[in-house]
Design an enzyme around this catalytic site. Structure first.
Site, short mmCIF file in Angstrom:
data_model
loop_
_atom_site.label_atom_id
_atom_site.label_comp_id
_atom_site.label_asym_id
_atom_site.label_seq_id
_atom_site.Cartn_x
_atom_site.Cartn_y
_atom_site.Cartn_z
N GLY A 1 67.70 31.36 61.43
CA GLY A 1 66.72 31.36 62.51
C GLY A 1 67.19 30.44 63.62
O GLY A 1 68.01 29.54 63.38
N GLN B 1 66.57 25.03 70.87
CA GLN B 1 67.86 24.68 70.27
C GLN B 1 69.04 25.11 71.12
O GLN B 1 70.17 24.65 70.89
CB GLN B 1 67.99 25.29 68.86
N CYS C 1 68.96 22.83 59.11
CA CYS C 1 68.65 23.12 60.52
C CYS C 1 69.95 23.10 61.29
O CYS C 1 70.77 22.19 61.12
CB CYS C 1 67.69 22.06 61.06
N LEU C 2 70.17 24.11 62.15
CA LEU C 2 71.41 24.17 62.92
C LEU C 2 71.55 22.98 63.87
O LEU C 2 72.65 22.68 64.33
CB LEU C 2 71.48 25.48 63.71
N HIS D 1 59.48 26.85 60.26
CA HIS D 1 60.50 25.94 60.80
C HIS D 1 60.72 26.23 62.28
O HIS D 1 60.76 25.30 63.11
CB HIS D 1 61.79 26.14 59.99
N GLU D 2 60.85 27.51 62.64
CA GLU D 2 61.14 27.87 64.04
C GLU D 2 59.93 27.60 64.94
O GLU D 2 60.09 27.14 66.07
CB GLU D 2 61.56 29.33 64.15
N HIS E 1 59.81 24.09 65.88
CA HIS E 1 60.74 23.77 66.98
C HIS E 1 60.05 23.95 68.34
O HIS E 1 60.31 23.21 69.28
CB HIS E 1 61.97 24.67 66.94
ZN ZN Z 1 65.96 24.08 63.02
#
Ligand code: ZN
Length: 182
Positions: free
Chosen positions: A46, A51, A89-90, A131-132, A135
């Site tokens: 995701g 991000q 998480c990226l 999670h997204e 963000h």
């Molecule tokens: Zn993340």
């Protein structure tokens, strides 16, 4: 194919609540494409617009082998039942810790064409959507950890090679997130 640099923890854009999308135009469709391309390239499950430095309420996801999905202006109904599972998480390369999340979610929002859409998911899909959506509110997965896990995670972050790096840059895989990078 347009892969954007992924912003890392420490970048203020990740702590800034994103604005609702008002114009369902070509620019939004380009943003969804950029998010999907960047997510698949990372690779991740995701990716939320902040991000890649864009303060709009949009994310993409891909938790199975199908086409990437996306959601604009999401609002969530969460189940009372919770699960705890490893999450990455990226924006935190190489950092994976258990995070409690609702087991199931009903997410209402819009497609990039402005059509209302509802996504129902459990387990990994539910975790990804939560999670997204976090963000988009400037909330990061470390905020959802219990205090002992957060302390360990912060130590690992401070010891990571990317921490304190002032230049946003794309990290190459593998991220050692056991496939759970979001
Ligand atoms: Zn993340």
């Amino acid at each position: 194919m347009s892969v954007k640099p992924i912003r890392l923890f420490g970048d203020p854009v990740l702590r800034t609540p994103a604005e609702p999308v008002r114009d369902f135009d070509a620019e939004l469709r380009r943003l969804v494409k950029d998010l999907a391309d960047t997510m698949l390239d990372a690779p991740g499950l995701g990716l939320a617009a902040p991000q890649i430095g864009v303060g709009l309420r949009v994310f993409t996801y891909r938790v199975d082998d199908g086409e990437p999905g996306h959601l604009v202006n999401p609002s969530l109904d969460l189940s009372e039942q919770t699960d705890e599972d490893d999450e990455g998480c990226l924006s935190f390369p190489g950092i994976t810790y258990p995070v409690p999340r609702a087991h199931g979610v009903i997410a209402k929002g819009f497609t990039m064409y402005g059509e209302p859409v509802t996504i129902e998911g459990t387990e990994l899909l539910a975790r990804c959507i939560q999670h997204e959506t976090d963000h988009l509110d400037g909330i990061l997965f470390i905020d959802r950890m219990d205090p002992a896990q957060r302390k360990q995670a912060m130590k690992a972050i401070r010891e990571s090679d990317w921490w304190g790096d002032p230049v946003p840059r794309v990290k190459v895989s593998p991220h050692q997130t056991r496939g759970l990078a979001l």
